[in-house]
Design a protein around this motif. Sequence first.
Motif, short mmCIF file in Angstrom:
data_model
loop_
_atom_site.label_atom_id
_atom_site.label_comp_id
_atom_site.label_asym_id
_atom_site.label_seq_id
_atom_site.Cartn_x
_atom_site.Cartn_y
_atom_site.Cartn_z
N VAL B 326 -8.15 20.24 51.11
CA VAL B 326 -8.32 20.31 49.66
C VAL B 326 -9.35 19.29 49.21
N THR B 327 -10.21 19.70 48.31
CA THR B 327 -11.11 18.75 47.66
C THR B 327 -11.17 19.11 46.19
N ARG B 328 -11.64 18.18 45.37
CA ARG B 328 -11.62 18.43 43.93
C ARG B 328 -13.02 18.40 43.37
N GLY B 329 -13.19 19.08 42.21
CA GLY B 329 -14.51 19.08 41.59
C GLY B 329 -14.47 19.68 40.21
N VAL B 330 -15.64 19.84 39.63
CA VAL B 330 -15.79 20.36 38.27
C VAL B 330 -16.70 21.58 38.34
N VAL B 331 -16.29 22.65 37.63
CA VAL B 331 -17.13 23.86 37.61
C VAL B 331 -18.41 23.54 36.85
N ILE B 353 -20.89 22.66 45.69
CA ILE B 353 -20.23 23.56 46.63
C ILE B 353 -20.20 24.96 46.02
N GLN B 354 -20.59 25.93 46.81
CA GLN B 354 -20.58 27.30 46.30
C GLN B 354 -19.29 27.99 46.69
N VAL B 355 -18.70 28.69 45.73
CA VAL B 355 -17.45 29.41 45.98
C VAL B 355 -17.64 30.84 45.50
N SER B 356 -17.31 31.78 46.37
CA SER B 356 -17.37 33.17 45.97
C SER B 356 -15.94 33.67 45.93
N ALA B 357 -15.48 34.13 44.74
CA ALA B 357 -14.09 34.52 44.61
C ALA B 357 -13.99 35.96 44.15
N GLN B 358 -13.08 36.70 44.77
CA GLN B 358 -12.80 38.07 44.33
C GLN B 358 -12.07 38.00 42.99
N ASN B 359 -12.38 38.89 42.08
CA ASN B 359 -11.68 38.92 40.80
C ASN B 359 -10.50 39.88 40.91
N TYR B 360 -9.37 39.35 41.42
CA TYR B 360 -8.20 40.19 41.65
C TYR B 360 -7.62 40.71 40.34
N GLN B 361 -7.58 39.78 39.36
CA GLN B 361 -6.89 40.14 38.12
C GLN B 361 -7.86 40.78 37.15
N ARG B 362 -7.29 41.70 36.36
CA ARG B 362 -8.11 42.35 35.37
C ARG B 362 -8.00 41.56 34.08
N SER B 363 -9.13 41.05 33.63
CA SER B 363 -9.09 40.23 32.43
C SER B 363 -10.46 40.20 31.79
N ALA B 364 -10.48 40.34 30.48
CA ALA B 364 -11.76 40.31 29.79
C ALA B 364 -12.25 38.87 29.63
N GLU B 365 -11.32 37.94 29.72
CA GLU B 365 -11.73 36.55 29.61
C GLU B 365 -11.94 35.97 30.99
N LEU B 366 -12.79 35.01 31.06
CA LEU B 366 -13.04 34.35 32.34
C LEU B 366 -11.82 33.53 32.71
N LEU B 367 -11.44 33.57 33.98
CA LEU B 367 -10.27 32.83 34.44
C LEU B 367 -10.57 31.34 34.49
N LEU B 368 -11.81 31.02 34.77
CA LEU B 368 -12.22 29.62 34.81
C LEU B 368 -13.42 29.46 33.89
N GLU B 369 -13.55 28.31 33.29
CA GLU B 369 -14.65 28.06 32.38
C GLU B 369 -15.50 26.91 32.90
N TRP B 370 -16.66 26.76 32.30
CA TRP B 370 -17.49 25.62 32.61
C TRP B 370 -16.71 24.32 32.38
N ASP B 371 -16.95 23.34 33.20
CA ASP B 371 -16.36 22.02 33.08
C ASP B 371 -14.85 21.98 33.35
N ASP B 372 -14.29 23.06 33.88
CA ASP B 372 -12.89 23.03 34.28
C ASP B 372 -12.74 22.16 35.53
N GLU B 373 -11.66 21.39 35.57
CA GLU B 373 -11.33 20.63 36.78
C GLU B 373 -10.66 21.59 37.75
N VAL B 374 -11.15 21.68 38.97
CA VAL B 374 -10.56 22.63 39.90
C VAL B 374 -10.26 21.99 41.24
N PHE B 375 -9.40 22.65 41.98
CA PHE B 375 -9.13 22.29 43.37
C PHE B 375 -9.77 23.35 44.27
#
Lengths: 273, 388
Positions: B326-331, B353-375
């Motif tokens: 696990v490592t931490r960062g900011v989008v 770090i580049q991350v490519s994620a499948q969009n499993y969930q159907r959602s009109a809004e972005l699941l993550l936003e700019w400047d979100d703290e992520v793991f």
Amino acid sequence: MRRSSTFLYSMLCFGYAFLYIPILVLMVYSFNNARLATVWGGFSTRWYSALLENSQILDAALLSLEIALVSATVATGLGTLAALGLNRMGRYRGRTVFTGMIAAPLVMPEVITGLSLLLLFVSLQELTGWPGSRGANTITIAHITFSMAYVAVIVQSRLAAMDQSLEEAAMDLGGRPYAVTLDITLPLIAPAMAAGWLLSFTLSLDDLVIASFTSGAGASTLPMVIFSKVKLGVTPEINALATIIIGIVTVGVVIAGWTMLRQQRQLANQQAR
Amino acid sequence: MTETSGVAKTDNGGACTGAPWKDPSQKPFIELQSLSKRFGSFAAVDNISLKIYRGELFTILGGSGCGKSTLLRMLAGFEKPSAGRILIDGTDITETPPYDRPVNMMFQSYAVFPHMSVEQNVAYGLKKEKLPKGEIAQRVHEMLELVQLPDLARRKPNQLSGGQRQRVALARALIKRPKVLLLDEPLAALDKKLREQTQFELMNLQDQLGITFVVVTHDQEEAMTLATRIAVMEAGRFVQIGTPSEVYEFPHNRFIADFFGKINAFDATVIACDGETLTARLDNDDTQIRTRHAPPLEPGTRCVIGVRPEKLLISTQAPTQEGYTVTRGVVEDLAYYGNRSLYRVRSRSGQVIQVSAQNYQRSAELLLEWDDEVFLSWDSSCSVVLTQ
């Protein structure tokens, strides 16, 4: 805008007039009734009939054609072989030197070529007894010598532009080198060979200097006869001869242009389908 | 071999199944023995040994000037090796001229004879074999059916499209039923849509005919989709030989990793290595990385750890799975592609770090936003140790 286009238009007319009016004048004067080439004395075709009776000019014209046909054909053969040798035989010692040397006759002054060939023929005769006399055969050899260089250069440029993988593909499919040359290379360089042949033919028909050096007594080509006659003053017979030659050339060019146009149209139609 | 079928079936039949290269009892079909080609002092191909098995679709991949084309030309017989031997089906063909080799080639420029019709082009190889006219006509017809060009038999090459010309070149190379078909950048001159179609057609053809294909290409995507095995070539040598997934998932070095898609590379120092698992600490960060498949390294050694963007999991809550790093960062940046999203995350050490994620969930809004703290986390088996 208007002024400059008028200017350009008149320059264009002037240029073409400069090129073609002398020829037109010559053609008109071939129908001149007068004995002097520069004074108009009414319409007549008498110089054409006089030309037909002048066996000297006719013989010279036939000789010139004969030499041109033989030398162009032999030069095309040898020149093509030279081009193949320089372009398709891989890298070998001296290739660059040979490539440079094949182009040398193109820039060599004709006087020098003629003189050196004359010296060659004379010393050959002293050493081997051949050629017994200089004439049509020596002129032909001389013409082959310099025409060959033109053919080699033309064919070589075609070979250089050709995709070499075509020949490799043929070889890959089981064609032995000799068969590949016959099946692939020759058909593809045929247009260049035809161009080389035509150029050689024209050069030979046209040549005065080299023919004068390498000819002997009794063999005079058409340019030699015309030139010797001009020295005594131009007769309208020569105008008539020139008009006939121009006529033949014009017909040839028109036919060639027409055939090419037709081929292009056919190709365009096929592609459109 | 049945002479009338038009389709040559070998005893093994079909494309190669399984992994003959892993079976030492298998006899190689093409064998290169310490093959070299030098031009002056420059070695275009430098002491290469290789075994290719019957029915393989073997791809040689590399940038321009790496020697891949020279290698192919030596197989075809257009270049003489400076050293080494080439064996096909047990026969030494090193000295055999191209017209006597059981090998045919499809050229990059296609090299379709411009003064011959499609039919004549395809028939050329058989004519040189001096086969009877009737048989030639029949085989040419069958071959044109196979490449779906029977209507264009009488056309001249300048009346064909690029894709059609490529089929003519393919038919011409296949008609002699070669033991090996060499393809030089087979798809490079086609547009994108045609490429995909042709790619599958090539694979189907190879499946039907059972001919061993050797493909040379500079395009990694082409190599990945076509090949049974890929040999990555650099400066006249093979850097790695393996199946597409081996080369992609276990690249030997940074060059190969970068060549096949994207990879996140972390500079790190080895803390411990027990043969199976390697533990390393990222520079300027206290994140520890644990990975398998590591060659034994002394603690304190500098190394590079690579992780593919799609192997990373991104989440706002700390993951709880065992065995995950696990490592931490900011989008910092994100790109939405519909089926997936690409995130650029700046870690605490400042590395992107580049991350490519499948969009499993159907959602009109972005699941993550700019400047979100992520793991960011990944399974320790998903990272590889790269040499520079």
